[in-house]
Motif scaffolding. Sequence first.
Motif, short mmCIF file in Angstrom:
data_model
loop_
_atom_site.label_atom_id
_atom_site.label_comp_id
_atom_site.label_asym_id
_atom_site.label_seq_id
_atom_site.Cartn_x
_atom_site.Cartn_y
_atom_site.Cartn_z
N ILE A 553 57.45 -42.49 -3.02
CA ILE A 553 56.92 -41.14 -3.22
C ILE A 553 56.40 -40.66 -1.86
N ASP A 556 52.89 -36.77 1.05
CA ASP A 556 52.37 -35.43 0.75
C ASP A 556 52.66 -35.01 -0.69
N ARG A 557 53.16 -35.96 -1.52
CA ARG A 557 53.36 -35.68 -2.94
C ARG A 557 52.61 -36.68 -3.82
N GLN A 558 51.86 -37.59 -3.20
CA GLN A 558 51.14 -38.62 -3.94
C GLN A 558 49.74 -38.15 -4.34
N HIS A 706 52.33 -34.88 -8.18
CA HIS A 706 53.54 -34.45 -7.48
C HIS A 706 53.73 -32.95 -7.61
N HIS A 707 53.55 -32.42 -8.81
CA HIS A 707 53.68 -30.97 -9.04
C HIS A 707 52.57 -30.21 -8.31
N ARG A 709 50.76 -31.11 -5.67
CA ARG A 709 50.91 -31.14 -4.21
C ARG A 709 52.02 -30.19 -3.79
N ALA A 710 53.10 -30.16 -4.57
CA ALA A 710 54.19 -29.23 -4.24
C ALA A 710 53.74 -27.78 -4.37
#
Length: 725
Positions: A553, A556-558, A706-707, A709-710
């Motif tokens: 992962i 920057d998405r953790q 994940h969502h 951070r995105a």
Amino acid sequence: MVTPATTGPADPAGAPAGPPSPHDPALRADAERHLRALAGESARLREDQWRAIHALVAERRRALVVQRTGWGKSAVYFVATALLRARGAGPTVIVSPLLALMRNQIAAAERAGLRAHTVNSANPADWDTVYDDISQGRVDLLLISPERLNNPDFRDRALPRLAAGAGLVVVDEAHCISDWGHDFRPDYRRIRTLLAELPERTPVLATTATANGRVTRDVAEQLEIGDGAATLVLRGPLDRASLRLSVVDLPDTPARWGWLGRHLADLPGSGIVYTLTVAAAVDTAAYLADLGYDVRAYTGQTDPDDRRRAEDDLLANRTKALVATSALGMGFDKSDLGFVVHLGAPQSPISYYQQVGRAGRGLDRAEAVLLPGREDREIWSYFASLAFPPEDTVRAALAALAESEGPVSLPRLETRVDLGRTRLEQMLKVLDVDGAVRRVRGGWTATGEPWSYDSKRYAAVTAAREREQRAMLDYIATDSCRMEFLQRQLDDPDAAPCGRCDNCAGAPFSAEVDPEHQARAARRLDRPGVAVAPRRQWPTGMAALGVDLSGKIPPDRQADEGRALARLTDIGWGTELRRVLAPDAPDQPVSDRVFNGVVEVLAAWPWAERPVGVVAMPSATRPALITDLARRLCQVGRLAPVGGLAYTTPQGIGPRRHNSAQRLAQVADALTVPDPVREALAGLAGPVLLVDDHTDTGWTLAAAAHHLRAAGARAVLPLVLAVRN
């Protein structure tokens, strides 16, 4: 390891006569000589030890010895090995359940002048040397685990040679062969295959201290596989004259911890404090250490080197106690172990008898104290939920293997079968024993052999387990002799009042709890906070489930490391959270007590950067609880109310899945970040708390982070009430 009890006088008056004692003066003199080399000049064979040795050496037959711990079962196979090797037989192969037991047995064998080796997961670098020593006749005794019997390399490379050349095969803790026993292990049932492949007249010895009549009959019948002759069963009285059994029934965990903190110093010598869960072992050891006791936690999750050091420290009396789960169980041998305390009751009287049997083998008196808990039945229920899966789940696994062109690894099989890793592997081991699947290099394959789901047998085993649980409750409540109760559970015809337990001779310990100790225990139990480790890598094989996530992962998405108020298995906060999060519990605002605990968690959280906002997870079952928790956190922490994630469909995530791949497939596309939340995130200059009621696999939090951070979250700090594992 041979203990002083092994070297005692012949069987006492009143013991079952058994078969006639064989008259073979020369062989008996030889056997007695080997026993003295093993256990000292005063050692003499018990009559049933001699009967077993004669059956193995002179008659080359199969025998089952059911005798109490400390009786000297290991002396039988050590002496028989020495006699058989002197007569030109091949090495003895001992199937032994635990590394700790193997180490004890190797040390005892060496004292007897036997060359002992082991092949196990801890010494792969030694395997080639051991195999070479076996082929050169330099090994008298080889110890292996039951799991090793189906290791592809061992099974294909070493096992045929051992089966063909073994002079004696020993099955230690043989009740594990039977799924009617209290500690059934699928790998033990592979022994049936080994027995069927042995050359004619290869002697076999099975030993256990914990087999009732049904298990004894089952094991004896299995020993006849490949031989046909009736198994010689030698069963003796199971009373342990040194044990003083007692029950101290206290109202709650603070009282039990307070009692233990006050009385541990009064218990003789060093011993074991058993708990039902890993969390309880770790927390209890930490509490006792805070009081100044030299104790160690010992669980299946403890580092192997730490476990070995802990065992050595207990054996050498350098520590007062190991606070242990059942990972410290069969075979741990310390003749002067002074006490066994149970913080929570095992699921059956037979398991309890086996565990308290660790104490007092070489002592005149040892204490066995049970401190039952109100939460014991909840824990039993959880373990019962891990029984053999329903037929449709098993069929799904067989179909997945049959459709594959090659071996299927456990991670890839998880994408097709909704079982957690441990339970999936356990199921495959049963199917392997039944001949439906086979473990090979690279994973598992289907054999194509017909297989039927024996629902009647599985239901009968479940019913037997439920009867054992009721019997354990009866043991706690009985006002009759406790040792007699345990003996009757084991179908011991010699069961009689012991004259030593709390019901026979009066309670040796008061049930009163020192107020200062109880208050200190309560403060410790009320200390909240458990770290929640973030997921760093997606599960294997997600493409098979239509999910385009693989590998590591991206940082920057953790999620960052999170926090939970407690584990559900905790004996402090866990007790309260099990009530709050029970399936039939009402969805309602969080209580002040629970909320204040969460605030304490926040106050102690060593985050790199303080959060500035709160995001709530969606929930189909507890929306009121999660929404209220998020709202109150915003108020008390002066945090921005960012809003909540949402489901992409009215169905939400759906029924709970049990392994990583299945759970991620559920949640990956089921969650979305609504536009108002995206807009709020854009205006925040720091991390957000992600609030939920619980986590189990961790994938819901990972997908949500994940969502988020995105969508622009600078960092995500998960905060949940409970961790399920």
